[in-house]
Design an enzyme around this catalytic site. Structure first.
Site, short mmCIF file in Angstrom:
data_model
loop_
_atom_site.label_atom_id
_atom_site.label_comp_id
_atom_site.label_asym_id
_atom_site.label_seq_id
_atom_site.Cartn_x
_atom_site.Cartn_y
_atom_site.Cartn_z
N ASP A 1 63.88 155.52 30.95
CA ASP A 1 64.53 156.88 31.08
C ASP A 1 65.84 156.84 30.45
O ASP A 1 66.74 157.65 30.79
CB ASP A 1 64.24 157.50 32.18
CG ASP A 1 64.50 158.91 32.17
OD1 ASP A 1 64.10 159.71 31.11
OD2 ASP A 1 64.62 159.59 33.17
N LYS B 1 68.62 158.49 28.16
CA LYS B 1 68.99 159.66 27.54
C LYS B 1 70.32 159.86 28.02
O LYS B 1 70.94 159.46 28.96
CB LYS B 1 68.10 160.78 27.98
CG LYS B 1 67.91 161.09 29.51
CD LYS B 1 66.85 161.91 29.74
CE LYS B 1 66.78 162.10 31.39
NZ LYS B 1 65.71 163.32 31.79
N GLY C 1 64.36 164.10 43.18
CA GLY C 1 65.47 164.26 44.08
C GLY C 1 66.92 164.93 43.73
O GLY C 1 66.94 165.10 42.63
N ASN D 1 71.49 160.33 31.52
CA ASN D 1 71.44 158.92 32.54
C ASN D 1 72.65 158.23 32.01
O ASN D 1 72.62 156.96 32.55
CB ASN D 1 70.05 158.46 32.56
CG ASN D 1 69.16 159.28 33.07
OD1 ASN D 1 69.54 160.23 34.12
ND2 ASN D 1 67.83 159.20 32.75
N ILE E 1 75.59 167.78 42.95
CA ILE E 1 76.24 167.49 41.62
C ILE E 1 75.09 167.66 40.80
O ILE E 1 75.36 167.73 39.20
CB ILE E 1 77.10 166.40 41.70
CG1 ILE E 1 76.39 165.22 42.16
CG2 ILE E 1 78.17 166.75 42.61
CD1 ILE E 1 77.31 164.12 42.17
#
Length: 228
Positions: A146, A148, A35, A151, A29
């Protein structure tokens, strides 16, 4: 198969440690710098999960072992309704698996592509929930690093949940001051920081003080909505 020994799901008939063999990977997805994330189904109850899979060889080659541990620890610690929930941390001889809740709403970036923009009420709600998530993390000495739209996931009830703590950092507090030397954002987003700085002058962030007392901006209202 070896389980790491971290689980947030109890069982009255716990005969063996949880294993990745308990799940069926359905489809990928998303893909990050460190990863892939798969939609997975648990064999015993068909419940859906999101499983992040990282190869140990890649972790070593990219010197990401410590960051993978930091991501696992940050997710395991976090109990905020605005942060994605980690159920299991598993591993085999070659891979590490983070088994998290699956959020059907997708992410804010995809939603922005659909709508083009958010109206004022929706923007205030999302900004408030992200602020609550960051406040929770910072009070527990965790910096996300991080942040954004990619996320920021959206729960089934329409609330924001932060994910992807691969660049997070636990900052020790010394004499009442938090010490940290951090890098802002993932490698792909660092180059866009200067371009985004202009958005800090958005009229949306210059609203009058009375709007800060709106129910959409209060901690109690947001938490009660999540519990409903």
């Amino acid at each position: 198969m070896e389980a790491h020994g971290l689980s947030s799901e109890g069982s009255n008939n716990a005969v063996k440690a949880p294993s990745i063999e308990d799940f069926v990977l359905v489809k990928p997805i998303s893909r990050g710098a460190f990863g892939k994330v798969y939609l997975a189904r648990k064999k015993c109850n068909s419940k859906l999960y999101a499983i992040k899979v990282v190869k140990k060889a890649d972790m070593v080659d990219k010197n990401m072992t410590d960051q993978m541990k930091a991501e696992r620890d940050a997710l395991a610690l976090s109990k905020s309704p605005f942060i994605v929930h980690l159920f299991y941390s598993l591993q085999t001889a070659t891979k590490v698996y983070l088994v998290m809740e699956y959020l059907i709403g997708g992410d804010v970036k995809s939603l922005l592509h659909i709508y083009g923009y958010f109206d004022e009420d929706m923007s205030l709600k999302y900004i408030s929930e992200v602020a609550l998530a960051l406040d929770y993390l910072h009070r527990h000495s965790i910096i996300h690093r991080d942040l954004k739209p990619d996320n920021m996931l959206i729960s089934n009830e329409g609330h924001i949940k932060l994910t992807d703590f691969g660049l997070s950092k636990n900052t020790p507090v010394t004499e009442g001051k938090r010490q940290s030397s951090t890098v802002l954002g993932s490698p792909m987003s660092c180059g866009k920081v200067k371009q985004r700085n202009s958005s800090l002058c958005s009229p949306l962030l210059k609203r009058r003080a009375d709007h800060l007392n709106s129910p959409v901006c209060t901690t109690r209202a947001l938490v009660e909505q999540c519990k409903a």
